[in-house]
Scaffold this motif. Structure first.
Motif, PDB file in Angstrom:
ATOM      1  N   TYR A 191      37.922 -35.255 -32.986  1.00 23.59           N
ATOM      2  CA  TYR A 191      38.696 -34.510 -32.343  1.00 23.59           C
ATOM      3  C   TYR A 191      38.099 -33.011 -32.310  1.00 23.59           C
ATOM      4  N   GLU A 219      49.996 -36.056 -37.376  1.00 30.29           N
ATOM      5  CA  GLU A 219      49.913 -37.096 -36.361  1.00 30.29           C
ATOM      6  C   GLU A 219      49.647 -38.253 -36.915  1.00 30.29           C
ATOM      7  N   GLU A 260      39.870 -36.666 -37.355  1.00 28.97           N
ATOM      8  CA  GLU A 260      39.910 -35.251 -37.372  1.00 28.97           C
ATOM      9  C   GLU A 260      38.461 -34.429 -37.156  1.00 28.97           C
ATOM     10  N   TYR A 270      45.634 -26.317 -36.859  1.00 25.93           N
ATOM     11  CA  TYR A 270      45.259 -27.563 -35.931  1.00 25.93           C
ATOM     12  C   TYR A 270      45.000 -28.597 -36.758  1.00 25.93           C
ATOM     13  N   LEU A 319      46.948 -32.273 -36.692  1.00 29.14           N
ATOM     14  CA  LEU A 319      46.196 -33.745 -36.608  1.00 29.14           C
ATOM     15  C   LEU A 319      46.876 -34.580 -37.686  1.00 29.14           C
ATOM     16  N   LYS A 370      46.400 -38.667 -38.142  1.00 22.79           N
ATOM     17  CA  LYS A 370      45.023 -39.041 -37.846  1.00 22.79           C
ATOM     18  C   LYS A 370      44.147 -39.116 -39.216  1.00 22.79           C
TER      19      LYS A 370
END
Length: 352
Positions: free
Chosen positions: A195, A185, A192, A178, A182, A187
């Motif tokens: 989220y 993407e 991080e 995960y 992130l 982030k």
């Protein structure tokens, strides 16, 4: 303290700790003098219960690895002093309920974090997981110290972390996957954490599970036989017999049509021969209607289909010149061809 200072929103940071010398050694990095941290950082020896006056003029309070027995008292003291933002980290069993009730409708923003055992380690060496307080933590749950410090400090800057209580521990390969998603993407570190607090990992796991289930279902569908018969043996036998009969009828009809077509060609020749003779028939359709059946039967007596399904003709003059043995051999060949055609029809019906 470096993490808090990097936010750039605190004019003064007060380190309230029971052992100042130890705190300076553990909590200040070598770069502190270059970042300007030392100019805003003040160390005070004591605890919130013995130095409550230090809350005066403070708008934010971070309690790291606090004693769960003191949480309600510390929250009360901070609230009374006008503190507006509280982040508390506790690494042992704790009930945040009373503290949350104390701050309800008070205008104080809070974040309560229950961690696993805090162990030494640098930030980023392990993925982390934020979970529901009600779910709790396992007895073997741990969290890296620098990771816990970073997350606690970032909670001051993450609006959605306000009014929340959650657990924090080092994660597994799913948490790492995960985290990579992130980062892929684009982030930021703060995003991080945001989220993760919002339950993004759980959603990610469900998404992965859904994808895996769809892939498994697709593979299962691909591995299944394209057709599974539900017929009984008797029904299958009856179906095969019907197909055989159908194949035989189709073959017979095709051959019959070929005999008719060949007979019509011969009729055209004979029609032309007799047309101008005395008593001859001048209309081809009439001639065909009268003699076609006769020519077809005659043709069947002197023609046969070979192994390739081609219609072969035996001329009368050839028959006249054959011996009895040759005629018998020809008859045997014709019978063999007929049997072969029947078998071919049977095989074709089975394939169908």
């Amino acid at each position: 303290f470096d993490v808090l200072h990097k936010h750039g929103v605190f004019d003064k940071i007060v380190a309230l700790c029971p052992d100042v010398a130890f705190a300076k050694k553990r909590l200040i990095s070598r770069t502190a003098r270059y970042t300007g941290l030392t100019s805003v950082l003040e160390f005070v020896e004591g605890t919130p219960s013995t130095a409550a006056d230090k809350f005066e003029g403070v708008n934010s309070w971070l309690a790291f690895n606090a004693d769960p027995a003191d949480i309600i008292a510390q929250v009360g003291a901070a609230k009374a002093a006008g503190v507006k933002n509280i982040v508390a980290v506790v690494s042992s069993d704790v009930d945040f309920g009373p503290a949350e009730a104390e701050l309800k409708d008070s205008g104080v923003t809070y974040t309560f974090i229950r961690t696993g055992a805090i162990v030494d380690g640098k930030e980023g060496t392990n993925p982390f997981v934020c979970g529901e307080i009600a779910t709790g933590l396992g007895a073997d749950a741990v969290v890296t110290r620098d990771e816990a410090v970073r997350i606690a400090a970032e909670c001051f800057m993450i609006e959605s972390a306000g009014g929340k209580a959650f657990t924090l521990q080092n994660g597994d390969e799913k948490a790492m996957a995960y985290l990579k998603k992130l980062r892929g993407e684009g982030k930021s570190r703060q995003e991080e954490i945001m989220y993760a607090i919002a339950g993004g990992l759980g959603e990610f796991i469900e998404e992965v599970k859904e994808v895996e289930e769809k892939a498994a279902a697709k593979k299962e569908a691909e591995d299944k036989p394209k057709f599974v018969s539900t017929q009984t043996a008797e029904e299958r036998t009856a179906e095969i017999d019907a197909l055989i009969l159908k194949g035989q009828e189709k073959l017979k009809a095709r051959q019959e049509q070929e005999y008719i077509d060949a007979a019509k060609i011969e009729l055209q020749v004979e029609f032309a021969k007799q047309k101008w003779s005395e008593g001859g028939i001048s209309d081809s359709a009439e001639y065909e209607e009268k003699y076609l059946a006769q020519y077809v039967e005659d043709l069947k007596e002197r023609a046969y289909f070979d192994e390739d399904g081609v219609l072969n003709f035996v001329r009368e003059e050839d028959l006249d010149q054959m011996s009895e043995e040759e005629l018998a051999e020809l008859d045997a060949e014709l019978e063999a061809e007929e049997a072969k055609e029947a078998n071919a029809s049977l095989a074709g019906a089975k394939d169908e």
